[in-house]
Write a protein that holds these residues in place. Structure first.
Motif, PDB file in Angstrom:
ATOM      1  N   PHE A  36       2.587  38.740   1.609  1.00 38.86           N
ATOM      2  CA  PHE A  36       3.302  37.537   2.018  1.00 38.86           C
ATOM      3  C   PHE A  36       2.970  37.205   3.508  1.00 38.86           C
ATOM      4  N   ASN A  37       3.080  38.251   4.178  1.00 33.50           N
ATOM      5  CA  ASN A  37       2.926  38.185   5.774  1.00 33.50           C
ATOM      6  C   ASN A  37       1.771  37.656   6.200  1.00 33.50           C
ATOM      7  N   SER A  38       0.624  38.150   5.511  1.00 35.89           N
ATOM      8  CA  SER A  38      -0.757  37.760   5.725  1.00 35.89           C
ATOM      9  C   SER A  38      -1.284  36.226   5.618  1.00 35.89           C
ATOM     10  N   LEU A  39      -0.277  35.715   4.695  1.00 34.81           N
ATOM     11  CA  LEU A  39      -0.451  34.302   4.499  1.00 34.81           C
ATOM     12  C   LEU A  39       0.620  33.182   5.243  1.00 34.81           C
ATOM     13  N   HIS A  40       1.913  33.914   5.627  1.00 37.27           N
ATOM     14  CA  HIS A  40       2.927  32.966   6.135  1.00 37.27           C
ATOM     15  C   HIS A  40       3.131  33.506   7.717  1.00 37.27           C
ATOM     16  N   LEU A  41       3.383  35.001   7.785  1.00 32.48           N
ATOM     17  CA  LEU A  41       3.531  35.361   9.121  1.00 32.48           C
ATOM     18  C   LEU A  41       2.699  36.258   9.395  1.00 32.48           C
ATOM     19  N   PRO A  42       1.377  35.836   9.852  1.00 30.67           N
ATOM     20  CA  PRO A  42       0.225  36.695  10.237  1.00 30.67           C
ATOM     21  C   PRO A  42       0.574  37.338  11.677  1.00 30.67           C
ATOM     22  N   GLY A  43       1.551  37.127  12.552  1.00 27.89           N
ATOM     23  CA  GLY A  43       2.050  38.063  13.425  1.00 27.89           C
ATOM     24  C   GLY A  43       2.711  39.431  13.062  1.00 27.89           C
ATOM     25  N   MET A  44       3.017  39.326  11.868  1.00 24.71           N
ATOM     26  CA  MET A  44       3.778  40.561  11.356  1.00 24.71           C
ATOM     27  C   MET A  44       2.797  41.522  10.527  1.00 24.71           C
ATOM     28  N   THR A  45       1.527  41.622  10.751  1.00 27.10           N
ATOM     29  CA  THR A  45       0.761  42.183  10.113  1.00 27.10           C
ATOM     30  C   THR A  45      -0.690  42.351  10.796  1.00 27.10           C
ATOM     31  N   ASP A  46      -1.375  43.342  10.840  1.00 29.68           N
ATOM     32  CA  ASP A  46      -2.520  43.873  11.067  1.00 29.68           C
ATOM     33  C   ASP A  46      -3.620  43.504  10.196  1.00 29.68           C
ATOM     34  N   ALA A  47      -3.391  43.012   9.003  1.00 26.28           N
ATOM     35  CA  ALA A  47      -4.470  42.890   7.958  1.00 26.28           C
ATOM     36  C   ALA A  47      -4.394  41.458   7.552  1.00 26.28           C
ATOM     37  N   GLY A  48      -5.553  40.910   7.250  1.00 23.79           N
ATOM     38  CA  GLY A  48      -5.591  39.643   6.846  1.00 23.79           C
ATOM     39  C   GLY A  48      -5.473  39.540   5.334  1.00 23.79           C
ATOM     40  N   HIS A  49      -5.492  38.183   4.995  1.00 26.01           N
ATOM     41  CA  HIS A  49      -5.370  38.107   3.684  1.00 26.01           C
ATOM     42  C   HIS A  49      -6.616  38.684   2.794  1.00 26.01           C
ATOM     43  N   GLU A  50      -7.507  38.552   3.306  1.00 25.61           N
ATOM     44  CA  GLU A  50      -8.782  38.723   3.007  1.00 25.61           C
ATOM     45  C   GLU A  50      -9.308  40.280   3.325  1.00 25.61           C
ATOM     46  N   GLY A  51     -10.239  40.966   2.818  1.00 27.76           N
ATOM     47  CA  GLY A  51     -10.663  42.243   3.309  1.00 27.76           C
ATOM     48  C   GLY A  51     -10.112  43.486   2.766  1.00 27.76           C
ATOM     49  N   THR A  52     -10.298  44.495   3.263  1.00 28.51           N
ATOM     50  CA  THR A  52      -9.731  45.661   2.631  1.00 28.51           C
ATOM     51  C   THR A  52      -8.751  46.604   3.534  1.00 28.51           C
ATOM     52  N   GLU A  53      -8.384  45.863   4.455  1.00 34.23           N
ATOM     53  CA  GLU A  53      -7.326  46.607   5.472  1.00 34.23           C
ATOM     54  C   GLU A  53      -6.304  47.122   4.713  1.00 34.23           C
ATOM     55  N   ARG A  54      -5.729  46.099   4.122  1.00 32.85           N
ATOM     56  CA  ARG A  54      -4.008  46.524   3.391  1.00 32.85           C
ATOM     57  C   ARG A  54      -4.179  47.719   2.473  1.00 32.85           C
ATOM     58  N   PHE A  55      -5.472  47.707   1.692  1.00 32.64           N
ATOM     59  CA  PHE A  55      -5.831  48.859   0.894  1.00 32.64           C
ATOM     60  C   PHE A  55      -5.864  50.109   1.613  1.00 32.64           C
ATOM     61  N   GLN A  56      -6.530  50.009   2.628  1.00 33.30           N
ATOM     62  CA  GLN A  56      -6.888  51.157   3.426  1.00 33.30           C
ATOM     63  C   GLN A  56      -5.560  51.655   3.967  1.00 33.30           C
ATOM     64  N   PHE A  57      -4.623  50.743   4.548  1.00 32.92           N
ATOM     65  CA  PHE A  57      -3.577  51.369   5.246  1.00 32.92           C
ATOM     66  C   PHE A  57      -2.609  51.874   4.010  1.00 32.92           C
ATOM     67  N   PHE A  58      -2.491  51.317   2.973  1.00 36.69           N
ATOM     68  CA  PHE A  58      -1.478  51.930   2.012  1.00 36.69           C
ATOM     69  C   PHE A  58      -1.971  53.227   1.441  1.00 36.69           C
ATOM     70  N   HIS A  59      -3.342  53.080   1.217  1.00 33.71           N
ATOM     71  CA  HIS A  59      -4.094  54.249   0.442  1.00 33.71           C
ATOM     72  C   HIS A  59      -3.875  55.492   1.414  1.00 33.71           C
ATOM     73  N   GLN A  60      -4.202  55.300   2.886  1.00 31.97           N
ATOM     74  CA  GLN A  60      -3.971  56.270   3.830  1.00 31.97           C
ATOM     75  C   GLN A  60      -2.522  57.033   3.869  1.00 31.97           C
ATOM     76  N   LEU A  61      -1.548  55.892   3.837  1.00 30.35           N
ATOM     77  CA  LEU A  61      -0.262  56.057   3.744  1.00 30.35           C
ATOM     78  C   LEU A  61       0.144  57.279   2.661  1.00 30.35           C
ATOM     79  N   VAL A  62       0.083  56.951   1.415  1.00 31.01           N
ATOM     80  CA  VAL A  62       0.247  57.583   0.185  1.00 31.01           C
ATOM     81  C   VAL A  62      -0.388  59.017   0.352  1.00 31.01           C
ATOM     82  N   LEU A  63      -1.817  59.018   0.774  1.00 34.80           N
ATOM     83  CA  LEU A  63      -2.501  60.300   0.581  1.00 34.80           C
ATOM     84  C   LEU A  63      -1.831  61.401   1.538  1.00 34.80           C
ATOM     85  N   LYS A  64      -1.614  60.611   2.813  1.00 36.50           N
ATOM     86  CA  LYS A  64      -0.963  61.695   3.961  1.00 36.50           C
ATOM     87  C   LYS A  64       0.517  62.047   3.562  1.00 36.50           C
TER      88      LYS A  64
END
Length: 225
Positions: free
Chosen positions: A192-220
C-alpha cells in the motif's frame, strides 16, 4: 497447476454469507461487481444501493446474500486467503527443501498469488482490494464475535501452513505465528505504501526490494533464535 486452479472455487466459512453467492447468476454478479466497486470507490463510499443500480437488481435481493457490506468485504478477504492457501500448496507440493518452500511462501505474501486466473473471481483484482481495503474489515468492535464464529479461518490456515515450514526449519523458534502474521500484515501495508505513501518505504511497487527485505527478516529471525 494453473489449469486446475483456474477452475477451482474455493470454500470459505458459511457464516460469511446468508446464501452461497455462486449458487446463482445473481450471487456471482453481486460478488464480481461488488469486488470491482469496492476497489474503485472504497468500502466507505460503497453501498448496496449503488451495487443494485450497477447490476440492475434491488437492494433487497443483495441482502438475501450478505447481511451488509462489511460481511461482503470479509467474504472477499476470506476468498483471497483461501486462494493464497491453494497457491501455496500447489507451488510447494514437490519441493522437499523447507528453505525453498519458505522462500516461495514469503514471495506469495509479498507479491500475492502466483496463479492469476480463476473462473469465479479475479485474483488480480482481489489482491488490489485486499491491499487497499481488507484491514478495514478487521479493525472493528465486532472482531471478537466474528473470530468466535470462525470467519477468519482462511487467513489462519494460510498462516499456519507457513508457520509449520518455520517449525520444520527451526523447531526451537518460539514465535512462528507471530512472525508469519507480522509479514502477512506488513507486506500488505508496504505494498500500500509503495502505491500511495512512497515516503514510508524504501521499496518501489516494482522490483524485488520488498521480497528481499521480508525474506532476510524471516531468515535472520529464525536463524538467530
Amino acid at each position: 497447476m494453473e489449469s486446475i486452479l483456474k477452475k477451482m472455487r474455493v470454500e470459505v466459512n458459511s457464516n460469511l454469507y446468508l446464501k452461497e453467492p455462486f449458487s446463482s447468476d445473481l450471487g456471482s454478479l453481486i460478488v464480481s461487481e461488488g469486488t470491482q466497486m469496492i476497489q474503485d470507490m472504497g468500502i466507505e463510499i460503497f453501498t448496496f444501493k449503488k451495487l443494485a443500480q450497477q447490476i440492475g437488481s434491488t437492494e433487497a435481493a443483495i441482502y438475501r446474500y450478505f447481511e451488509n457490506k462489511h460481511m461482503l468485504l470479509l467474504y472477499l478477504s476470506a476468498w483471497y486467503w483461501a486462494w493464497m492457501e491453494h497457491n501455496l500448496v500447489f507451488a510447494t507440493s514437490n519441493i522437499k527443501d523447507p528453505y525453498v518452500r519458505l522462500g516461495v511462501a514469503v514471495q506469495l505474501m509479498v507479491y500475492g498469488p502466483s496463479c492469476l486466473e480463476n473462473e469465479y473471481l479475479d485474483p488480480k483484482l482481489l489482491r488490489k482490494l485486499v491491499v487497499n481495503e481488507s484491514i478495514k474489515g478487521y479493525l472493528t468492535k465486532s472482531v471478537d464475535a466474528e473470530h468466535e464464529s470462525g470467519i477468519f479461518a482462511q487467513v489462519y490456515r494460510f498462516g499456519e501452513r507457513i508457520s509449520s515450514i518455520i517449525r520444520e526449519i527451526n523447531p526451537s523458534y518460539e514465535f512462528p505465528k507471530t512472525l508469519v502474521s507480522t509479514v502477512m500484515e506488513s507486506s500488505l501495508l508496504q505494498s500500500f505504501n509503495s502505491l500511495h505513501l512512497p515516503g514510508m518505504t524504501d521499496a518501489g511497487h516494482e522490483g524485488t526490494e520488498r521480497f528481499q527485505f521480508f525474506h532476510q527478516l524471516v531468515l535472520k529471525a529464525i536463524s538467530n533464535a
